[in-house]
Design an enzyme around this catalytic site. Sequence first.
Site, short mmCIF file in Angstrom:
data_model
loop_
_atom_site.label_atom_id
_atom_site.label_comp_id
_atom_site.label_asym_id
_atom_site.label_seq_id
_atom_site.Cartn_x
_atom_site.Cartn_y
_atom_site.Cartn_z
N GLY A 28 0.56 -1.08 0.12
CA GLY A 28 0.12 0.01 0.15
C GLY A 28 0.93 1.22 0.00
CG ASN A 29 0.34 4.85 -1.94
OD1 ASN A 29 -0.65 6.26 -1.11
ND2 ASN A 29 -0.64 3.90 -2.85
#
Length: 231
Positions: A28-29
Amino acid sequence: MSTSLAGLRIVVSAGPTYEDIDPVRFIGNRSSGKMGFAIAAAAAQRGAQVRLIAGPVHQPTPRDVQRTDVRSAAQMHAAVLSALPADVYIGAAAVADFTPRSFAGSKIKKQPGEEGLTLQLVRTRDILADVAAHPQRPRLVLGFAAETDEVERYARGKLERKRVDLIAANRVGVEGSGFESDDNALQLFWPGGERALGPASKQVLADALLDLIGERLAAMTPLASPRTDQT
Ligand code: CTP
Protein backbone atom coordinates in the site's frame (compact mmCIF):
# COMPACT_ATOMS: atom_id res chain seq x y z
CA MET A 1 -17.26 34.29 -5.55
CA SER A 2 -16.48 30.75 -6.55
CA THR A 3 -17.19 29.50 -10.06
CA SER A 4 -20.36 27.43 -10.36
CA LEU A 5 -19.89 23.92 -11.70
CA ALA A 6 -23.60 23.22 -11.95
CA GLY A 7 -24.42 20.42 -14.34
CA LEU A 8 -20.81 19.25 -14.81
CA ARG A 9 -20.11 15.55 -14.33
CA ILE A 10 -16.89 15.18 -12.41
CA VAL A 11 -15.14 11.91 -11.59
CA VAL A 12 -12.55 12.03 -8.80
CA SER A 13 -10.25 9.21 -7.72
CA ALA A 14 -8.79 9.39 -4.22
CA GLY A 15 -6.73 7.51 -1.68
CA PRO A 16 -4.22 4.70 -2.02
CA THR A 17 -4.64 1.30 -3.60
CA TYR A 18 -3.81 -1.96 -1.85
CA GLU A 19 -2.23 -4.71 -3.89
CA ASP A 20 -2.74 -8.07 -2.20
CA ILE A 21 0.19 -10.44 -1.86
CA ASP A 22 -1.58 -13.18 0.12
CA PRO A 23 -4.69 -13.25 2.35
CA VAL A 24 -2.95 -11.23 5.10
CA ARG A 25 -0.43 -9.01 3.31
CA PHE A 26 -0.58 -6.22 0.78
CA ILE A 27 1.47 -3.42 -0.76
CA GLY A 28 0.00 0.00 0.00
CA ASN A 29 1.06 3.61 0.40
CA ARG A 30 0.52 6.51 2.78
CA SER A 31 -2.13 8.44 0.87
CA SER A 32 -4.92 9.54 3.24
CA GLY A 33 -7.37 10.48 0.49
CA LYS A 34 -7.87 13.93 2.09
CA MET A 35 -7.02 15.93 -1.05
CA GLY A 36 -9.34 13.95 -3.34
CA PHE A 37 -12.17 13.95 -0.79
CA ALA A 38 -11.79 17.74 -0.30
CA ILE A 39 -12.00 18.22 -4.10
CA ALA A 40 -15.08 15.98 -4.34
CA ALA A 41 -16.80 17.85 -1.47
CA ALA A 42 -16.02 21.28 -2.93
CA ALA A 43 -17.16 20.27 -6.43
CA ALA A 44 -20.48 18.94 -5.10
CA GLN A 45 -20.98 22.20 -3.17
CA ARG A 46 -20.64 24.05 -6.47
CA GLY A 47 -23.39 21.98 -8.02
CA ALA A 48 -21.36 19.37 -9.94
CA GLN A 49 -22.52 15.75 -10.15
CA VAL A 50 -19.62 14.05 -8.44
CA ARG A 51 -18.58 10.39 -8.65
CA LEU A 52 -15.84 9.57 -6.15
CA ILE A 53 -13.84 6.38 -6.63
CA ALA A 54 -12.06 5.78 -3.33
CA GLY A 55 -9.30 3.42 -2.33
CA PRO A 56 -9.11 2.15 1.27
CA VAL A 57 -9.34 5.31 3.41
CA HIS A 58 -10.94 6.46 6.65
CA GLN A 59 -12.87 9.44 5.32
CA PRO A 60 -16.59 10.21 5.59
CA THR A 61 -18.45 10.47 2.29
CA PRO A 62 -18.93 14.16 1.40
CA ARG A 63 -22.49 15.43 1.03
CA ASP A 64 -24.15 14.86 -2.35
CA VAL A 65 -21.25 12.73 -3.62
CA GLN A 66 -21.77 9.30 -5.14
CA ARG A 67 -18.99 7.12 -3.75
CA THR A 68 -17.66 3.75 -4.92
CA ASP A 69 -15.09 1.99 -2.75
CA VAL A 70 -12.36 -0.10 -4.35
CA ARG A 71 -9.19 -1.79 -3.10
CA SER A 72 -6.74 -2.50 -5.89
CA ALA A 73 -5.42 -0.52 -8.86
CA ALA A 74 -7.22 -2.93 -11.21
CA GLN A 75 -10.53 -2.34 -9.41
CA MET A 76 -9.96 1.42 -9.45
CA HIS A 77 -9.21 1.28 -13.18
CA ALA A 78 -12.49 -0.57 -13.87
CA ALA A 79 -14.55 1.72 -11.59
CA VAL A 80 -13.14 4.95 -13.06
CA LEU A 81 -13.64 3.86 -16.68
CA SER A 82 -17.17 2.70 -15.97
CA ALA A 83 -17.94 6.17 -14.50
CA LEU A 84 -17.39 7.71 -17.97
CA PRO A 85 -18.72 9.65 -19.80
CA ALA A 86 -17.87 12.69 -17.69
CA ASP A 87 -16.82 16.29 -18.28
CA VAL A 88 -13.84 16.30 -15.93
CA TYR A 89 -11.58 13.60 -14.48
CA ILE A 90 -9.41 14.40 -11.47
CA GLY A 91 -6.91 11.64 -10.73
CA ALA A 92 -5.99 12.38 -7.12
CA ALA A 93 -5.47 8.73 -6.13
CA ALA A 94 -2.02 7.40 -5.34
CA VAL A 95 -2.38 4.36 -7.56
CA ALA A 96 0.17 1.57 -7.14
CA ASP A 97 2.51 1.49 -10.11
CA PHE A 98 3.27 -2.21 -9.54
CA THR A 99 1.24 -5.17 -8.29
CA PRO A 100 2.28 -8.76 -7.42
CA ARG A 101 2.43 -10.96 -10.51
CA SER A 102 0.30 -13.54 -8.72
CA PHE A 103 -1.78 -13.72 -5.56
CA ALA A 104 -0.88 -16.52 -3.13
CA GLY A 105 -4.20 -18.09 -2.10
CA SER A 106 -2.84 -19.15 1.28
CA LYS A 107 -0.49 -17.28 3.61
CA ILE A 108 3.12 -17.35 2.44
CA LYS A 109 5.14 -19.22 5.11
CA LYS A 110 8.81 -18.80 5.90
CA GLN A 111 10.78 -21.79 4.78
CA PRO A 112 13.57 -23.12 7.03
CA GLY A 113 16.85 -21.48 6.05
CA GLU A 114 15.19 -18.92 3.78
CA GLU A 115 17.00 -15.61 4.28
CA GLY A 116 15.10 -13.52 1.75
CA LEU A 117 11.98 -13.45 -0.35
CA THR A 118 11.69 -12.14 -3.88
CA LEU A 119 8.31 -10.82 -4.93
CA GLN A 120 7.63 -10.51 -8.62
CA LEU A 121 5.76 -7.33 -9.47
CA VAL A 122 4.20 -6.24 -12.73
CA ARG A 123 3.12 -2.77 -13.89
CA THR A 124 -0.48 -1.73 -13.28
CA ARG A 125 -2.50 -0.08 -16.01
CA ASP A 126 -2.28 3.70 -15.97
CA ILE A 127 -5.79 4.94 -15.20
CA LEU A 128 -4.99 8.57 -15.96
CA ALA A 129 -3.45 7.81 -19.35
CA ASP A 130 -6.30 5.44 -20.22
CA VAL A 131 -8.92 8.07 -19.33
CA ALA A 132 -7.04 10.63 -21.44
CA ALA A 133 -6.95 8.22 -24.42
CA HIS A 134 -10.53 7.00 -23.99
CA PRO A 135 -13.10 7.43 -26.79
CA GLN A 136 -15.29 9.14 -24.16
CA ARG A 137 -12.44 11.33 -22.98
CA PRO A 138 -13.57 14.01 -20.51
CA ARG A 139 -13.02 17.56 -21.75
CA LEU A 140 -10.55 18.18 -18.97
CA VAL A 141 -8.26 15.53 -17.46
CA LEU A 142 -6.16 16.44 -14.42
CA GLY A 143 -3.43 14.32 -12.88
CA PHE A 144 -1.32 14.66 -9.76
CA ALA A 145 2.40 14.21 -9.52
CA ALA A 146 4.29 13.71 -6.28
CA GLU A 147 7.89 14.74 -6.78
CA THR A 148 10.88 15.11 -4.49
CA ASP A 149 12.94 17.20 -6.95
CA GLU A 150 12.91 18.76 -10.42
CA VAL A 151 9.18 19.33 -9.96
CA GLU A 152 8.54 21.31 -13.15
CA ARG A 153 10.54 19.04 -15.46
CA TYR A 154 8.86 15.85 -14.23
CA ALA A 155 5.40 17.43 -14.07
CA ARG A 156 5.63 18.76 -17.64
CA GLY A 157 6.91 15.34 -18.74
CA LYS A 158 3.77 13.73 -17.30
CA LEU A 159 1.58 16.36 -18.95
CA GLU A 160 2.90 15.31 -22.36
CA ARG A 161 3.36 11.60 -21.82
CA LYS A 162 -0.10 11.02 -20.38
CA ARG A 163 -1.75 13.58 -22.70
CA VAL A 164 -3.57 15.32 -19.86
CA ASP A 165 -4.67 18.95 -19.62
CA LEU A 166 -3.41 19.85 -16.16
CA ILE A 167 -0.89 18.44 -13.71
CA ALA A 168 -1.02 19.32 -10.02
CA ALA A 169 2.44 18.71 -8.67
CA ASN A 170 3.28 18.58 -5.04
CA ARG A 171 6.70 18.37 -3.58
CA VAL A 172 6.89 15.45 -1.19
CA GLY A 173 9.36 15.14 1.60
CA VAL A 174 8.90 18.82 2.55
CA GLU A 175 7.61 19.45 6.04
CA GLY A 176 3.98 20.61 6.16
CA SER A 177 2.96 19.23 2.80
CA GLY A 178 2.17 15.96 1.16
CA PHE A 179 0.39 12.72 1.81
CA GLU A 180 -0.69 12.55 5.44
CA SER A 181 -0.78 16.23 6.24
CA ASP A 182 -3.84 18.54 6.38
CA ASP A 183 -1.93 21.22 4.48
CA ASN A 184 -0.35 21.10 1.10
CA ALA A 185 1.10 23.28 -1.65
CA LEU A 186 0.51 22.62 -5.33
CA GLN A 187 2.20 23.79 -8.49
CA LEU A 188 -0.19 23.59 -11.42
CA PHE A 189 1.12 23.13 -14.97
CA TRP A 190 -0.73 23.20 -18.26
CA PRO A 191 0.53 23.73 -21.79
CA GLY A 192 1.70 27.33 -21.80
CA GLY A 193 0.99 28.16 -18.17
CA GLU A 194 1.54 27.51 -14.52
CA ARG A 195 0.23 28.67 -11.14
CA ALA A 196 1.31 28.10 -7.56
CA LEU A 197 -1.43 27.34 -5.01
CA GLY A 198 -0.84 27.39 -1.26
CA PRO A 199 0.59 26.40 1.12
CA ALA A 200 -2.93 26.13 2.50
CA SER A 201 -5.37 23.63 3.93
CA LYS A 202 -6.55 20.95 1.52
CA GLN A 203 -10.05 22.54 1.61
CA VAL A 204 -8.69 25.92 0.50
CA LEU A 205 -6.54 24.25 -2.16
CA ALA A 206 -9.50 22.23 -3.44
CA ASP A 207 -11.44 25.46 -3.96
CA ALA A 208 -8.53 27.18 -5.72
CA LEU A 209 -8.06 24.10 -7.92
CA LEU A 210 -11.74 24.13 -8.92
CA ASP A 211 -11.49 27.84 -9.78
CA LEU A 212 -8.59 27.03 -12.07
CA ILE A 213 -10.46 24.11 -13.63
CA GLY A 214 -13.38 26.48 -14.31
CA GLU A 215 -10.97 28.92 -15.97
CA ARG A 216 -9.28 26.25 -18.08
CA LEU A 217 -12.64 24.85 -19.23
CA ALA A 218 -13.73 28.35 -20.23
CA ALA A 219 -10.44 28.90 -22.10
CA MET A 220 -10.71 25.68 -24.08
CA THR A 221 -12.04 26.02 -27.58
CA PRO A 222 -15.76 25.31 -27.45
CA LEU A 223 -16.88 22.45 -29.66
CA ALA A 224 -17.56 23.75 -33.16
CA SER A 225 -21.27 24.30 -33.56
CA PRO A 226 -22.85 22.40 -36.43
CA ARG A 227 -22.86 24.33 -39.72
CA THR A 228 -26.24 25.56 -40.72
CA ASP A 229 -25.27 27.25 -44.00
CA GLN A 230 -26.04 25.23 -47.09
CA THR A 231 -23.52 25.68 -49.84
N1 CTP B 1 -1.91 7.13 -11.98
C1 CTP B 1 -2.91 6.36 -12.52
N2 CTP B 1 -2.74 5.01 -12.68
C2 CTP B 1 -1.59 4.43 -12.33
C3 CTP B 1 -0.54 5.21 -11.79
C4 CTP B 1 -0.74 6.56 -11.62
O1 CTP B 1 -3.96 6.91 -12.85
N3 CTP B 1 -1.46 3.11 -12.49
C5 CTP B 1 -2.13 8.58 -11.85
C6 CTP B 1 -2.32 9.09 -10.44
O2 CTP B 1 -3.67 9.08 -10.05
C7 CTP B 1 -1.79 10.51 -10.56
C8 CTP B 1 -0.71 10.39 -11.60
O3 CTP B 1 -1.02 9.23 -12.36
O4 CTP B 1 -2.78 11.39 -11.05
C9 CTP B 1 0.65 10.19 -11.01
O5 CTP B 1 1.47 9.79 -12.03
P1 CTP B 1 2.64 8.78 -11.83
O6 CTP B 1 3.38 8.74 -13.13
O7 CTP B 1 2.26 7.49 -11.24
O8 CTP B 1 3.36 9.57 -10.75
P2 CTP B 1 4.45 9.09 -9.89
O9 CTP B 1 4.03 7.91 -9.06
O10 CTP B 1 4.85 10.33 -9.20
O11 CTP B 1 5.39 8.56 -11.07
P3 CTP B 1 6.92 8.43 -11.18
O12 CTP B 1 7.16 7.13 -10.55
O13 CTP B 1 7.14 8.48 -12.65
O14 CTP B 1 7.44 9.64 -10.47
